[in-house]
Design a protein around this motif. Structure first.
Motif, mmCIF file in Angstrom:
data_model
loop_
_atom_site.group_PDB
_atom_site.id
_atom_site.type_symbol
_atom_site.label_atom_id
_atom_site.label_comp_id
_atom_site.label_asym_id
_atom_site.label_seq_id
_atom_site.Cartn_x
_atom_site.Cartn_y
_atom_site.Cartn_z
ATOM 1 N N GLU B 53 0.848 -1.193 0.000
ATOM 2 C CA GLU B 53 0.000 0.000 0.000
ATOM 3 C C GLU B 53 0.882 1.241 0.000
ATOM 4 O OE1 GLU B 53 -2.878 0.050 3.069
ATOM 5 O OE2 GLU B 53 -3.703 -1.896 2.506
ATOM 6 N N TYR B 54 0.324 2.362 -0.471
ATOM 7 C CA TYR B 54 1.161 3.561 -0.617
ATOM 8 C C TYR B 54 1.693 4.071 0.719
ATOM 9 C CZ TYR B 54 -2.634 6.671 0.879
ATOM 10 O OH TYR B 54 -3.577 7.307 1.616
ATOM 11 N N THR B 55 0.960 3.830 1.819
ATOM 12 C CA THR B 55 1.457 4.269 3.128
ATOM 13 C C THR B 55 2.567 3.357 3.632
ATOM 14 O OG1 THR B 55 -0.415 3.057 4.036
ATOM 15 C CG2 THR B 55 -0.596 5.447 3.976
ATOM 16 N N GLU B 56 2.443 2.068 3.310
ATOM 17 C CA GLU B 56 3.446 1.086 3.717
ATOM 18 C C GLU B 56 4.752 1.274 2.948
ATOM 19 O OE1 GLU B 56 2.358 -3.545 4.578
ATOM 20 O OE2 GLU B 56 1.622 -2.623 2.775
ATOM 21 N N TYR B 57 4.599 1.749 1.700
ATOM 22 C CA TYR B 57 5.740 1.806 0.793
ATOM 23 C C TYR B 57 6.792 2.822 1.243
ATOM 24 C CZ TYR B 57 8.307 1.770 -3.563
ATOM 25 O OH TYR B 57 9.295 1.648 -4.486
ATOM 26 N N VAL B 58 6.433 3.704 2.188
ATOM 27 C CA VAL B 58 7.414 4.676 2.709
ATOM 28 C C VAL B 58 8.651 3.931 3.236
ATOM 29 C CG1 VAL B 58 7.764 6.589 4.292
ATOM 30 C CG2 VAL B 58 5.526 6.203 3.328
ATOM 31 N N TYR B 59 8.424 2.765 3.870
ATOM 32 C CA TYR B 59 9.550 1.969 4.385
ATOM 33 C C TYR B 59 10.489 1.553 3.261
ATOM 34 C CZ TYR B 59 6.675 1.403 8.547
ATOM 35 O OH TYR B 59 5.920 1.633 9.634
ATOM 36 N N VAL B 280 2.206 17.311 14.857
ATOM 37 C CA VAL B 280 3.234 16.899 13.899
ATOM 38 C C VAL B 280 2.680 15.950 12.843
ATOM 39 C CG1 VAL B 280 5.191 17.244 15.446
ATOM 40 C CG2 VAL B 280 4.036 15.024 15.402
ATOM 41 N N ASP B 281 1.422 15.589 12.942
ATOM 42 C CA ASP B 281 0.855 14.749 11.874
ATOM 43 C C ASP B 281 -0.638 15.035 11.728
ATOM 44 O OD1 ASP B 281 0.033 13.621 14.203
ATOM 45 O OD2 ASP B 281 0.450 11.564 13.633
ATOM 46 N N MET B 282 -1.216 14.478 10.681
ATOM 47 C CA MET B 282 -2.650 14.670 10.436
ATOM 48 C C MET B 282 -3.246 13.363 9.941
ATOM 49 S SD MET B 282 -2.236 16.821 6.926
ATOM 50 C CE MET B 282 -3.971 16.881 6.535
ATOM 51 N N LYS B 283 -4.546 13.282 10.059
ATOM 52 C CA LYS B 283 -5.228 12.058 9.629
ATOM 53 C C LYS B 283 -5.307 12.042 8.104
ATOM 54 C CE LYS B 283 -9.402 9.487 10.949
ATOM 55 N NZ LYS B 283 -8.877 8.214 10.579
ATOM 56 N N VAL B 284 -5.000 10.889 7.536
ATOM 57 C CA VAL B 284 -5.015 10.785 6.082
ATOM 58 C C VAL B 284 -6.037 9.732 5.674
ATOM 59 C CG1 VAL B 284 -3.653 10.270 4.029
ATOM 60 C CG2 VAL B 284 -2.583 11.427 5.942
ATOM 61 N N THR B 285 -6.967 10.117 4.825
ATOM 62 C CA THR B 285 -7.926 9.133 4.309
ATOM 63 C C THR B 285 -7.892 9.172 2.792
ATOM 64 O OG1 THR B 285 -9.622 10.829 4.519
ATOM 65 C CG2 THR B 285 -9.558 9.156 6.250
ATOM 66 N N GLY B 286 -8.363 8.099 2.189
ATOM 67 C CA GLY B 286 -8.392 8.036 0.729
ATOM 68 C C GLY B 286 -7.073 7.562 0.159
ATOM 69 N N ALA B 287 -6.929 7.710 -1.143
ATOM 70 C CA ALA B 287 -5.710 7.255 -1.814
ATOM 71 C C ALA B 287 -5.368 8.238 -2.921
ATOM 72 C CB ALA B 287 -5.940 5.855 -2.382
ATOM 73 N N PRO B 288 -4.084 8.320 -3.295
ATOM 74 C CA PRO B 288 -3.690 9.296 -4.310
ATOM 75 C C PRO B 288 -4.239 8.954 -5.688
ATOM 76 C CG PRO B 288 -1.833 7.914 -3.685
ATOM 77 C CD PRO B 288 -2.941 7.560 -2.770
ATOM 78 N N GLY B 311 -6.140 6.222 -7.545
ATOM 79 C CA GLY B 311 -7.227 6.231 -6.570
ATOM 80 C C GLY B 311 -7.353 4.945 -5.784
ATOM 81 N N LYS B 312 -6.459 3.965 -6.057
ATOM 82 C CA LYS B 312 -6.473 2.716 -5.284
ATOM 83 C C LYS B 312 -5.352 2.757 -4.254
ATOM 84 C CE LYS B 312 -8.838 -0.214 -8.497
ATOM 85 N NZ LYS B 312 -8.536 -0.237 -9.935
ATOM 86 N N LYS B 313 -5.346 1.751 -3.353
ATOM 87 C CA LYS B 313 -4.346 1.729 -2.277
ATOM 88 C C LYS B 313 -2.928 1.514 -2.821
ATOM 89 C CE LYS B 313 -6.700 2.291 1.539
ATOM 90 N NZ LYS B 313 -6.450 3.519 2.309
ATOM 91 N N ASN B 314 -2.842 0.827 -3.958
ATOM 92 C CA ASN B 314 -1.528 0.587 -4.549
ATOM 93 C C ASN B 314 -1.272 1.590 -5.654
ATOM 94 O OD1 ASN B 314 -2.559 -1.930 -3.360
ATOM 95 N ND2 ASN B 314 -0.568 -2.706 -3.940
ATOM 96 N N LEU B 315 -0.045 2.112 -5.684
ATOM 97 C CA LEU B 315 0.303 3.048 -6.748
ATOM 98 C C LEU B 315 0.442 2.298 -8.071
ATOM 99 C CD1 LEU B 315 3.066 5.158 -4.980
ATOM 100 C CD2 LEU B 315 0.701 5.797 -5.335
ATOM 101 N N VAL B 316 0.335 3.041 -9.165
ATOM 102 C CA VAL B 316 0.505 2.429 -10.484
ATOM 103 C C VAL B 316 1.983 2.391 -10.854
ATOM 104 C CG1 VAL B 316 -0.080 2.627 -12.922
ATOM 105 C CG2 VAL B 316 -1.742 3.266 -11.193
ATOM 106 N N ARG B 317 2.680 3.489 -10.558
ATOM 107 C CA ARG B 317 4.084 3.571 -10.974
ATOM 108 C C ARG B 317 4.855 4.431 -9.994
ATOM 109 N NH1 ARG B 317 8.549 2.355 -12.602
ATOM 110 N NH2 ARG B 317 9.501 2.909 -14.578
#
Lengths: 163, 359
Positions: B53-59, B280-288, B311-317
């Motif tokens: 998922e795009y949030t997980e991918y930060v790692y 230092v942070d904010m709530k994030v909902t939805g997907a890019p 618009g899905k949890k996984n990025l395209v590229r």
């Protein structure tokens, strides 16, 4: 083990690591952790080395290099896999160019987990490796020459080893 | 014309902590051609966006490279935040800037050390790394990690720094600045170092521009490009000037990095003085949903993260263009015509980070 009879020299190769573990290995050699006070030196030549420290996992380009470096080392030799990528592939295990941990190619004696592995745990791993090295020396164990049977041979101009 | 011979340099080489392979074509002791080969560290992590998922991918983005780790994660989350139109709290932006500059300090000290090692100046190597440990202590105390921090997340940062700790960091940096002056004094004024570096590996500013050099490699040749001037993070509220040298030789590139460390300390001090209170942070909902080119200045130069979501949890590229990759063509130009004995020094002056370049 209460004392070191010999000065073990380590030899480091970055398989496909992100550098995190590599700079921590270098940090072990510098004044803060300073393993050189035990006689441990990082050498660039596999023929001078007792302990092979590998970071990162195997991929298509480096498997021949790792194998070549391992075969060049004299007996007795010990392999230390530093970092979770070298142990199992870590966060990159699902990448298309990552075949898995180093133990898929060469026999590994000591596993040091962590991402990135901390200098303290790397030193602990090397000290554990010294015990294995001593045991191999006393029992006169010879390591087998590793050949990669998984892949047909191909031309590769890049040979590992000291230049 | 004398006979040409080819010497392989790497992938395993004592001066390189990482595997870069160069085929050096020599005539006597002179390098006439260089053929670089990369691919020893290629993992293919950009394709993992399809599995994480795009949030997980930060790692994963942070682990593109263990030296510029924080700035990689910052660049990635900035891209996501731009696509989603998130207004990140200002305190988080300041904290990111502080940690980013700490990363630059530790990277430059690491480089100065390895560079001293490449010219055989062992005590200078040890001293640079000794000072670097102070930086890592502060990074570990505030983020929890020495080289991989893991504090950046979409919508802010995971940890706050207490005001007392900020004051302590300020005091620590003052002490460090004093020691850094002693250290850089050797790099910039010692005659044996100067003899090794002056006039070696010249890159003209035209070559640097047309071959796409970035970061200290370009700034050492007189091109004042620094992505921090675009004002990402908290840089819009900070006064700073890019460090530029005009000679284009190894000494100039070394001087850029040595002087940049003082710039980084100044930026951190300004940030600590100006940092506002707040979350230092904010709530994030939805997907890019959309695409964005996110840029940032790494210790080695400009890094670009291209991010595309649907618009899905996984990025395209996800595509990364790293500074070392664009600095390889200038490196080939630099090496042509040099002596074989200068090759390790010249290779290190572009600060190669192969983990970044091959991903």
């Amino acid at each position: 083990m209460t004392y070191l009879a010999k000065s073990p020299w380590i030899f480091h190769y970055d398989a496909s690591s992100c550098n995190g573990c590599d700079i921590e290995i270098l940090a072990c050699l510098t004044p803060m952790y300073d393993v050189e006070r035990f006689g441990i030196i990082n050498t660039g030549n596999p023929k001078h080395a007792d302990i092979f420290v590998v970071t990162g996992s195997i991929n298509e380009a480096n498997r021949e290099v790792i194998q070549n470096l391992y075969n060049q080392m004299p007996d007795p030799k010990v392999v230390v896999a530093v970092g979770i990528c070298a142990c199992s592939g870590g966060v990159f295990r699902e990448c298309y160019n990552v075949a898995g941990g180093i133990d898929k190619l060469i026999p590994v004696d000591v596993y040091v987990p962590g991402c990135a592995a901390r200098p303290e745990s790397i030193i602990d791993g090397i000290v554990t490796a010294l015990g294995v090295l001593e045991e191999k020396r006393s029992k006169n164990i010879h390591s087998k020459v590793v050949t990669d049977h998984e892949r047909p041979e191909r031309h590769n101009h890049a040979q590992g080893g000291a230049q | 014309m004398s006979k040409q011979i080819t010497i392989p340099f790497g992938p395993q080489h004592p001066v390189l902590p990482e595997p870069l392979h160069l085929d050096l074509v020599l005539e006597d002791e002179k390098v006439v051609d260089v053929v670089p080969t990369i691919g020893y560290v290629h993992r293919g992590l950009e394709k993992l966006v399809e599995k994480r998922e795009y949030t997980e991918y930060v790692y994963i983005a942070e682990r593109i490279c263990g030296i510029c780790s924080f700035i990689h994660s910052q660049t990635y989350v900035q891209g996501i935040e731009q696509i989603m139109g998130l207004e990140v709290p200002e305190r988080a932006q300041f904290l990111r800037t502080i940690w980013g500059e700490y990363s630059r300090l530790h990277s430059h000290l690491l480089w100065l050390g390895c560079f001293a090692d490449s010219m055989g100046f062992e005590s200078l190597f040890m001293n640079s790394w000794r000072l670097r440990e102070h930086i890592l202590d502060d990074l570990e105390a505030t983020t929890g990690g020495r080289v991989i921090q893991g504090v950046c997340k979409v919508g802010g940062v995971r940890k706050d720094i207490a005001p007392e700790k900020l004051d302590e960091m300020l005091k620590g940096l003052k002490g460090l600045e004093h020691e850094l002056h002693d250290l850089t004094n050797v790099f910039l004024h010692d005659s044996s170092v100067k003899n090794r570096l002056r006039g070696i590996g010249k890159l003209s500013s035209e070559d640097a521009y047309y071959l796409g050099a970035v970061g200290p490699t370009a700034r050492g040749s007189g091109i004042a490009i620094d992505i921090r001037e675009t004002g990402y993070g908290a840089f819009g509220k900070i006064n700073f000037k890019p460090v530029v040298e005009h000679d284009g030789d190894c000494y100039a590139r070394c001087a850029v990095r040595a002087n940049e460390m003082f710039g980084s300390i100044d930026i951190i001090e300004q940030c600590i003085k100006k940092i506002p209170d707040g979350p230092v942070d904010m709530k994030v909902t939805g997907a890019p949903d959309g695409e964005y080119f996110s840029r940032a200045e790494q210790p080695r130069g400009e890094v670009i993260h291209y991010i595309k979501g649907n618009g899905k949890k996984n990025l395209v590229r996800h595509r990364v263009r790293t500074p070392t990759f664009t600095n390889i063509p200038p490196l080939v130009t630099l090496l042509k015509g040099c002596e074989l004995a200068d090759v390790p020094v010249i290779v290190l002056t572009i600060d190669p980070c192969i983990g970044c370049a091959e991903r």
